[in-house]
Design a protein around this motif. Structure first.
Motif, PDB file in Angstrom:
ATOM      1  N   PHE A 219      16.582  11.553 -39.602  1.00 12.38           N
ATOM      2  CA  PHE A 219      17.830  11.853 -40.311  1.00 12.38           C
ATOM      3  C   PHE A 219      18.547  13.046 -39.677  1.00 12.38           C
ATOM      4  O   PHE A 219      19.767  13.031 -39.487  1.00 12.38           O
ATOM      5  CB  PHE A 219      17.532  12.140 -41.783  1.00 12.38           C
ATOM      6  CG  PHE A 219      18.723  12.596 -42.564  1.00 12.38           C
ATOM      7  CD1 PHE A 219      19.672  11.686 -43.005  1.00 12.38           C
ATOM      8  CD2 PHE A 219      18.894  13.949 -42.854  1.00 12.38           C
ATOM      9  CE1 PHE A 219      20.781  12.124 -43.726  1.00 12.38           C
ATOM     10  CE2 PHE A 219      19.994  14.383 -43.578  1.00 12.38           C
ATOM     11  CZ  PHE A 219      20.943  13.459 -44.011  1.00 12.38           C
TER      12      PHE A 219
ATOM     13  N   SER B 175      19.936  11.950 -36.217  1.00 12.88           N
ATOM     14  CA  SER B 175      21.050  11.009 -36.387  1.00 12.88           C
ATOM     15  C   SER B 175      22.310  11.727 -36.838  1.00 12.88           C
ATOM     16  O   SER B 175      23.411  11.449 -36.351  1.00 12.88           O
ATOM     17  CB  SER B 175      20.676   9.925 -37.402  1.00 12.88           C
ATOM     18  OG  SER B 175      19.554   9.183 -36.974  1.00 12.88           O
ATOM     19  N   THR B 176      22.159  12.677 -37.743  1.00 17.12           N
ATOM     20  CA  THR B 176      23.310  13.448 -38.212  1.00 17.12           C
ATOM     21  C   THR B 176      23.909  14.273 -37.084  1.00 17.12           C
ATOM     22  O   THR B 176      25.143  14.373 -36.947  1.00 17.12           O
ATOM     23  CB  THR B 176      22.893  14.371 -39.365  1.00 17.12           C
ATOM     24  OG1 THR B 176      22.300  13.594 -40.420  1.00 17.12           O
ATOM     25  CG2 THR B 176      24.085  15.129 -39.915  1.00 17.12           C
TER      26      THR B 176
ATOM     27  N   THR C 243      10.875  10.053 -40.765  1.00 20.22           N
ATOM     28  CA  THR C 243      12.094   9.884 -41.548  1.00 20.22           C
ATOM     29  C   THR C 243      12.954  11.143 -41.552  1.00 20.22           C
ATOM     30  O   THR C 243      14.176  11.069 -41.365  1.00 20.22           O
ATOM     31  CB  THR C 243      11.729   9.513 -43.004  1.00 20.22           C
ATOM     32  OG1 THR C 243      10.913   8.340 -42.996  1.00 20.22           O
ATOM     33  CG2 THR C 243      12.987   9.261 -43.817  1.00 20.22           C
TER      34      THR C 243
END
Length: 334
Positions: free
Chosen positions: A139, A142-143, A135
C-alpha cells in the motif's frame, strides 16, 4: 389431410397439396428468427451510438478540419480567416525538408522508443516488487508511485528543470563536485543528447506507475501453482518469469506497450516548456513541437497541419500493428 370419396367408395386420405397449415408457422418462425438476428446485430450499435456521436464531434470533426487546413494556405484575418487551396504542396514541402529527416523524425522516433522501452521495463520491475511485498508495504509503495503519476506534466517538468538547472541545479552541483563538468559553463539544455536524456527521465518517471499497476493487476491473475511447479522443476527466477509470467499476461504487456507508444510519440508539454524546446533550438524539435511552431509561431498553418496529419498516420500505423498482434495472440490462445 384431403378426404374425398372416389368411384370405388374408398376414402382418399392423401395430404393436401401446398401444406397451407404448415407453411404459415414455418414462415412466421423464420421471420421471428430474422428479426432476432437483426436485433442482435443492431442493438450494440444503438447502445454505442451516443458515445460514437460524441467521439465523432470531439475527435473526428477536428481531424477533418486539420486535414482540410493541410491542403490550404490559410491566412488569419480580423473576424475570421481565408484559405486558398494548394493541394498536396504542404506535404511535398514537408517530406522534402532536411529538418524533418535529419532532426524531427529521428528525435521523435528514438525518443519514443527509449521512453517506451524504459517505461515498460521499469514498470514491470516495480510490479514484480509489489507482487512480493506484504499488504502494508504494498500500500505504501503503490501510494508513492501513484503520486508520481498524478503529478501534472507541467509540474513534473519544472521539477526536472530545477534539478538540472545550470550552476545551481542539484545534478549540476553534484557533477561539478565530482569534477565531471564545470557548473558555470555547462548547460544541459542546449545539446541534443542531454536535452533528450532529461526529457526521457521526465517521461519515464511520469509514465511507469501506469505500467506498474496494470502489470501488477495481471500478475494477481496468475495461479501460484504454476510458479510452484516451475520451482519443483528447478526453473530459475528468470526462467519462471520468461516461461510463465510473460506468456500468461502477454495481452497486458501488449496493451501497456500500445498506450505507452501512443503517449510517447505525441509528447509535447515535456519538450516545449524545457529551456530551448519552445522553438529557439531546432535540434530538439519533435513532431509535436515542430507542428505547433510551424502553425502558431510562423503562421504556416498548412505545414503545421500536414505535420500533425503525418504524426496521426504514424500513430495509426503503429497501433494497427499492435492491435493485429493482440488479436492474433487471442486467436492462438483459443
Amino acid at each position: 389431410m384431403k378426404s374425398t370419396i372416389n368411384g370405388g367408395g374408398a376414402t382418399d386420405t392423401r395430404p393436401a397439396v401446398g401444406g397451407g397449415r404448415e407453411a404459415g408457422p414455418r414462415t412466421a418462425s423464420e421471420a421471428a428468427r430474422r428479426r432476432k438476428q437483426l436485433t442482435a446485430v443492431t442493438r450494440p450499435w444503438l447502445l454505442l451510438a451516443p458515445a460514437l456521436v460524441v467521439l465523432a464531434a470531439l475527435l473526428l470533426w477536428p481531424l477533418v478540419q486539420v486535414g482540410k487546413l493541410s491542403l490550404q494556405d490559410y491566412e488569419v484575418k480580423f473576424g475570421g480567416g481565408v484559405g486558398t487551396w494548394t493541394g498536396f504542396d504542404h506535404y511535398k514541402d514537408l517530406l522534402s525538408s532536411p529538418l524533418l529527416w535529419k532532426t524531427v523524425l529521428p528525435n521523435t522516433v528514438f525518443f519514443a522508443v527509449a521512453c517506451v522501452g524504459l517505461t515498460v521495463v521499469l514498470g514491470t520491475l516495480v510490479a514484480l516488487l509489489l507482487n512480493r511485498l506484504g499488504t502494508v508495504w504494498r500500500f505504501i509503495c503503490s501510494t508513492a508511485i501513484m503520486a508520481a503519476w498524478a503529478m501534472p506534466a507541467v509540474t513534473g517538468t519544472y521539477v526536472w528543470i530545477w534539478l538540472f538547472q545550470p550552476e545551481d541545479g542539484m545534478f549540476s552541483k553534484i557533477a561539478g563536485g565530482l569534477g565531471l563538468i564545470d557548473p558555470e559553463t555547462t548547460n544541459w539544455f542546449t545539446e541534443r543528447l542531454p536535452f533528450y536524456a532529461i526529457a526521457t527521465l521526465n517521461v519515464v518517471h511520469h509514465g511507469f506507475p501506469f505500467v506498474a499497476i496494470t502489470v501488477f493487476a495481471g500478475l494477481l491473475t496468475i495461479p501460484k501453482e504454476l510458479y510452484e511447479a516451475g520451482m519443483l522443476d528447478g526453473a530459475s527466477a528468470w526462467q519462471r518469469f520468461w516461461n510463465i509470467t510473460v506468456p500468461t499476461i502477454k495481452p497486458v504487456f501488449l496493451v501497456v506497450t500500445i498506450l505507452s507508444t501512443i503517449w510517447d510519440f505525441k509528447v509535447f508539454t515535456q519538450i516545449y516548456i524545457m529551456p530551448g524546446g519552445s522553438g529557439s533550438n531546432e535540434d530538439v524539435y519533435n513532431l509535436g513541437v515542430f507542428s505547433y511552431n510551424q502553425a502558431f509561431a510562423q503562421n504556416d498553418y498548412g505545414t503545421g497541419s500536414a505535420a500533425a496529419i503525418l504524426l496521426t498516420v504514424l500513430l495509426l500505423a503503429i497501433t494497427v500493428v499492435y492491435i493485429r498482434t493482440l488479436f492474433k495472440q487471442g486467436e492462438e490462445d483459443l
